[in-house]
Design a protein around this motif. Sequence first.
Motif, mmCIF file in Angstrom:
data_model
loop_
_atom_site.group_PDB
_atom_site.id
_atom_site.type_symbol
_atom_site.label_atom_id
_atom_site.label_comp_id
_atom_site.label_asym_id
_atom_site.label_seq_id
_atom_site.Cartn_x
_atom_site.Cartn_y
_atom_site.Cartn_z
ATOM 1 N N PHE A 207 2.897 10.738 -7.392
ATOM 2 C CA PHE A 207 1.774 10.408 -8.258
ATOM 3 C C PHE A 207 2.165 9.172 -9.066
ATOM 4 O O PHE A 207 3.310 9.030 -9.480
ATOM 5 C CB PHE A 207 1.453 11.558 -9.219
ATOM 6 N N GLU A 208 1.212 8.294 -9.314
ATOM 7 C CA GLU A 208 1.494 7.101 -10.101
ATOM 8 C C GLU A 208 1.529 7.415 -11.589
ATOM 9 O O GLU A 208 0.793 8.271 -12.079
ATOM 10 C CB GLU A 208 0.445 6.014 -9.845
ATOM 11 N N LEU A 209 2.402 6.710 -12.299
ATOM 12 C CA LEU A 209 2.474 6.733 -13.755
ATOM 13 C C LEU A 209 2.378 5.300 -14.264
ATOM 14 O O LEU A 209 2.766 4.356 -13.573
ATOM 15 C CB LEU A 209 3.800 7.343 -14.227
ATOM 16 N N LYS A 210 1.887 5.145 -15.491
ATOM 17 C CA LYS A 210 1.830 3.817 -16.104
ATOM 18 C C LYS A 210 2.929 3.720 -17.156
ATOM 19 O O LYS A 210 2.952 4.480 -18.125
ATOM 20 C CB LYS A 210 0.451 3.590 -16.738
ATOM 21 N N HIS A 211 3.828 2.761 -16.940
ATOM 22 C CA HIS A 211 4.985 2.566 -17.807
ATOM 23 C C HIS A 211 4.956 1.128 -18.317
ATOM 24 O O HIS A 211 5.521 0.239 -17.696
ATOM 25 C CB HIS A 211 6.257 2.874 -17.016
ATOM 26 N N ASP A 212 4.254 0.936 -19.434
ATOM 27 C CA ASP A 212 4.036 -0.401 -19.968
ATOM 28 C C ASP A 212 3.350 -1.242 -18.897
ATOM 29 O O ASP A 212 2.284 -0.886 -18.423
ATOM 30 C CB ASP A 212 5.353 -1.003 -20.452
ATOM 31 N N ARG A 213 3.977 -2.335 -18.454
ATOM 32 C CA ARG A 213 3.364 -3.191 -17.436
ATOM 33 C C ARG A 213 3.812 -2.846 -16.022
ATOM 34 O O ARG A 213 3.501 -3.566 -15.072
ATOM 35 C CB ARG A 213 3.690 -4.667 -17.743
ATOM 36 N N MET A 214 4.516 -1.742 -15.883
ATOM 37 C CA MET A 214 5.052 -1.354 -14.582
ATOM 38 C C MET A 214 4.419 -0.054 -14.098
ATOM 39 O O MET A 214 4.043 0.808 -14.903
ATOM 40 C CB MET A 214 6.565 -1.184 -14.669
ATOM 41 N N GLY A 241 -4.050 3.122 -21.645
ATOM 42 C CA GLY A 241 -5.378 2.832 -21.116
ATOM 43 C C GLY A 241 -5.518 3.246 -19.667
ATOM 44 O O GLY A 241 -6.168 2.569 -18.859
ATOM 45 N N SER A 242 -4.901 4.378 -19.310
ATOM 46 C CA SER A 242 -4.905 4.849 -17.924
ATOM 47 C C SER A 242 -5.360 6.303 -17.877
ATOM 48 O O SER A 242 -5.584 6.939 -18.906
ATOM 49 C CB SER A 242 -3.508 4.719 -17.310
ATOM 50 N N HIS A 243 -5.455 6.827 -16.661
ATOM 51 C CA HIS A 243 -5.759 8.252 -16.473
ATOM 52 C C HIS A 243 -4.693 8.889 -15.584
ATOM 53 O O HIS A 243 -4.932 9.924 -14.959
ATOM 54 C CB HIS A 243 -7.153 8.436 -15.877
ATOM 55 N N CYS A 244 -3.512 8.260 -15.506
ATOM 56 C CA CYS A 244 -2.465 8.756 -14.616
ATOM 57 C C CYS A 244 -2.034 10.177 -14.974
ATOM 58 O O CYS A 244 -1.947 11.058 -14.104
ATOM 59 C CB CYS A 244 -1.266 7.824 -14.649
ATOM 60 N N LEU A 245 -1.721 10.417 -16.250
ATOM 61 C CA LEU A 245 -1.301 11.758 -16.650
ATOM 62 C C LEU A 245 -2.437 12.757 -16.526
ATOM 63 O O LEU A 245 -2.219 13.912 -16.126
ATOM 64 C CB LEU A 245 -0.749 11.732 -18.073
ATOM 65 N N ALA A 246 -3.656 12.343 -16.836
ATOM 66 C CA ALA A 246 -4.804 13.238 -16.672
ATOM 67 C C ALA A 246 -4.938 13.694 -15.220
ATOM 68 O O ALA A 246 -5.216 14.870 -14.935
ATOM 69 C CB ALA A 246 -6.080 12.543 -17.132
ATOM 70 N N ASP A 247 -4.727 12.768 -14.276
ATOM 71 C CA ASP A 247 -4.792 13.132 -12.857
ATOM 72 C C ASP A 247 -3.683 14.118 -12.496
ATOM 73 O O ASP A 247 -3.893 15.057 -11.709
ATOM 74 C CB ASP A 247 -4.668 11.880 -11.984
ATOM 75 N N ILE A 248 -2.498 13.922 -13.076
ATOM 76 C CA ILE A 248 -1.389 14.830 -12.792
ATOM 77 C C ILE A 248 -1.651 16.204 -13.385
ATOM 78 O O ILE A 248 -1.386 17.234 -12.748
ATOM 79 C CB ILE A 248 -0.074 14.235 -13.321
ATOM 80 N N TRP A 249 -2.190 16.257 -14.612
ATOM 81 C CA TRP A 249 -2.498 17.558 -15.207
ATOM 82 C C TRP A 249 -3.520 18.313 -14.355
ATOM 83 O O TRP A 249 -3.415 19.537 -14.195
ATOM 84 C CB TRP A 249 -3.020 17.396 -16.625
ATOM 85 N N THR A 250 -4.473 17.595 -13.786
ATOM 86 C CA THR A 250 -5.447 18.233 -12.896
ATOM 87 C C THR A 250 -4.758 18.825 -11.667
ATOM 88 O O THR A 250 -5.128 19.910 -11.198
ATOM 89 C CB THR A 250 -6.506 17.206 -12.456
#
Length: 363
Positions: A207-214, A241-250
């Motif tokens: 799953f993708e995560l957002k880590h600053d600009r990476m 400004g992402s939904h990466c963690l929200a997608d993982i929680w789902t």
Amino acid sequence: MKIISLQAAGPGQTHHRKPVLRWLAGLLMLVAVAPLLAAPRPLPSARGFELIALGVNGGLTDGDLSAWLLRAAGDRHYLGLDAGTVLPGIAAGLRQHAFDDFMATPGSALTRQGQIFTDGISGWFISHPHLDHVAGLLIASTDDTAKPVYGLPQTLDALSRNYFNWSAWPNFADRGPAPALGRYRFQPHVPGELFPLQGTQLQGQLFELKHDRMISSMLLLHEGMAWFAYFGDTGPDQVQGSHCLADIWTALAPLIRQRQLSGMVIEVSYPDGIDDQHLYGHLTPAWLLTELHRLAAAVGGRQPLAGLTVVIGHIKPSLRAGHDPRQLIERQLRQGNDLGVRFVLPRQGQRLWLPAPPAAHQA
């Protein structure tokens, strides 16, 4: 000895009750977590995961950077989860008897540390290519054996472009500037794709995560019906400004509802009090608790995360006199924990046994 009464508060006493209950909750969490860090070896019929901390810090201390080993019960081989520190972490684990049941090869010319490194680890997952997650792999690659390296395509491209390029380091990969020595076989996978972890009983999904600009990543692992989540560095959705963690929680919510998630490793880099603009794609205790409340909402029900093991890593040390980030983070997590989560902050070299939840045993 002072006795603290837990009886119901009378008129004018309600302001004393919450601190007492929070103190009791924190004490119970410590009692519940202690067996994880000093657990006996699992029985042959047990199901779950063995986790060894090779490195738990997020910077400064170059011999104790983010790296873990994980294997399913009954598996001989470990999977490396990031590799900021490798050989010093194995040495620390040997001193603390974390590898007492590792089956060495009779007659080997290698030390026990060498055998665990070359033969005991079947492959590496790299969550993102920051140096504090790959330095140990690079330094020790001269003596490693041929292994797969798993990660997002962009992560493995960065490893090839920035490190295994005959400039920063010899090219031990199977791609890039010639000669490509092929010691590491890069295995890119896109998010959502289910794939086997070679040499182990495990299967994984990224799953993708957002880590600053990476772009960083989380690896969701399972063996049978037992699951475990390993998070690379990540900032909170609201800041990133992402939904990466929200997608993982789902994705994790049904596993928790079905009592199949054994636990997770996730970062808390700084104590509370850091401005959001200076987080640089990391979490604090308050932000982790906010995200875990979002997970609880996705699961639903009353106290849905009670008993869930959350292992904390990537704590950034401080050079300030009298300032202990680890101690602060542990206290702030305990004080804010109204979810019943079991927070564990292991030290380098410690071994944790994470049993599969009952439903996973029955599957």
